[in-house]
Design an enzyme around this catalytic site. Structure first.
Site, PDB file in Angstrom:
ATOM      1  N   LYS A  54       0.588  -1.260   0.390  1.00 20.42           N
ATOM      2  CA  LYS A  54      -0.052   0.098  -0.199  1.00 20.42           C
ATOM      3  C   LYS A  54       0.565   1.184   0.269  1.00 20.42           C
ATOM      4  CE  LYS A  54      -3.739  -2.393   1.922  1.00 20.42           C
ATOM      5  NZ  LYS A  54      -4.330  -3.271   3.160  1.00 20.42           N
ATOM      6  N   GLN A  98      -3.970  -1.942   9.495  1.00 23.85           N
ATOM      7  CA  GLN A  98      -3.869  -2.816   8.654  1.00 23.85           C
ATOM      8  C   GLN A  98      -4.646  -3.799  10.024  1.00 23.85           C
ATOM      9  OE1 GLN A  98      -2.601  -3.909   5.961  1.00 23.85           O
ATOM     10  NE2 GLN A  98      -4.278  -5.720   6.355  1.00 23.85           N
ATOM     11  N   ASP A 121     -10.904   3.159   4.327  1.00 24.11           N
ATOM     12  CA  ASP A 121     -10.723   2.368   3.860  1.00 24.11           C
ATOM     13  C   ASP A 121     -12.665   1.971   4.549  1.00 24.11           C
ATOM     14  OD1 ASP A 121      -8.697   0.238   4.472  1.00 24.11           O
ATOM     15  OD2 ASP A 121      -7.794   0.250   6.386  1.00 24.11           O
TER      16      ASP A 121
END
Ligand code: NAP
Length: 297
Positions: A54, A98, A121
């Site tokens: 990412k 994460q 997200d």
């Protein structure tokens, strides 16, 4: 690649290029580059790989990024404090936490502390709620990336029978909401299957579009799908392989060969959904920098 294999790498590359041009345009108008703050807790090698992918993608498209690694002994209080700092830092547009988290940290408790305007997200209840009622929102990157694949490959969803296997908050559930709700890439008659679904085949065999996000190799076999089905395999599983350099290889949730024989389109693992997830994160971070979702704030 066979001509029924969806090339997620290619489509993600096109998307990243679009984001790159949009970032350049945004910066050329005198704005600072968007910035993503990645948070990793513990030393899980797969999670590290994902965060690296990412931040590499950020660099490629001109988004600034920073990643922090906290020890897996971190308390919920300490983590909330750290997130609070990122929430109030005006130079940070998006916060990426994460997953999975170590067992003592409950994801929903932590996710709620992220400022929903920085929740790139799309996991915060505010964004999930807005998705559910059809308002502009940060959409969970994996299902949003799958809709982009449908767009690229002209997969029509309206009126189709869609079956989603796996009902997590981050993939299966938002996927089912998107498939059933949104107009352009939705309006499918959607079934959401989970661990307690009886006779999974009874559902999968009817699917025109089948999305599988469970984390169980070979859960779906060719006998469980009908001819012409579009299959999106989200699963990423490591299976031992002594011939592979790392001693393992990655497979999805579908028995690829038998399912691909019947599918009109199918995503491979790797190279299918994964790169799309990363590309959509880039897109969401740019949207956050532009205050596109929450302009009034
Ligand atoms: P998760 O949180 O573990 O959720 C798995 C879901 O599958 C749960 O809803 C569970 O049901 C359901 N399930 C378990 N066994 C089942 C069965 N036999 N039949 C039907 N449903 C079953 O996993 P996740 O985070 O959604 O991830 C799923 C997979 O996708 C993993 O392999 C993950 O690595 C991968 N993934 C890939 C990407 C990508 O970008 N490619 C992104 C995210 C995740 P219950 O709800 O009843 O427990």
């Amino acid at each position: 690649m066979g001509n029924n294999i969806i090339d997620g790498k290619k489509v993600a590359g096109i998307l990243r290029q679009q984001v790159k041009e949009d970032v350049q345009e945004w910066v050329s108008r005198g704005n600072r580059p968007p910035k993503l703050q990645a948070i990793l807790i513990g030393n899980d090698p797969a999670s590290k790989t994902y965060v690296n992918a990412k931040t590499r993608a950020c660099e490629e498209v001109g988004i600034e990024s920073e990643s922090v690694i906290f020890p897996d002994t971190m308390s919920i209080k300490e983590l909330k404090e750290a997130i609070g700092k990122y929430n109030s830092d005006d130079s940070i547009d998006g916060i990426l936490l994460q997953l999975p988290l170590p067992g003592h940290l409950h994801p929903s408790q932590v996710i709620e502390t992220i400022d929903h305007r920085k929740d790139v997200d799309g996991f915060h209840p505010m964004n999930v709620g807005r998705l559910t009622v059809g308002q502009p929102t940060f959409r969970s990157c994996t299902p949003a990336g799958i809709l982009e694949l449908f767009r690229y490959y002209s997969v029509m969803t309206k009126g189709k029978r869609a079956v989603v296997v796996g009902a997590s908050n981050i993939v299966g559930s938002p996927m089912a909401i998107m498939l059933s709700r949104e107009n352009e890439s939705g309006k499918a008659t959607t079934t959401l299957c989970h661990k307690y679904t009886r006779d999974l085949t009874q559902h999968t065999i009817q699917a025109d579009i089948l999305v599988v996000a469970v984390g169980s190799p070979k859960l779906i076999t060719g006998q469980m799908v009908k001819e012409g089905v579009v299959v999106i395999d989200v699963g990423i599983n490591r299976v031992a392989d002594s011939t592979a350099e790392k001693g393992y290889r990655l497979v999805g949730d579908c028995d690829f060969d038998s399912v691909a024989e019947k599918a009109s389109l199918i995503t491979p693992v790797p190279g299918g959904v994964g790169p799309m997830t990363v590309a959509m994160l880039m897109k969401n971070t740019l949207l956050a920098a532009k205050r596109s979702i929450y302009p009034q704030d």
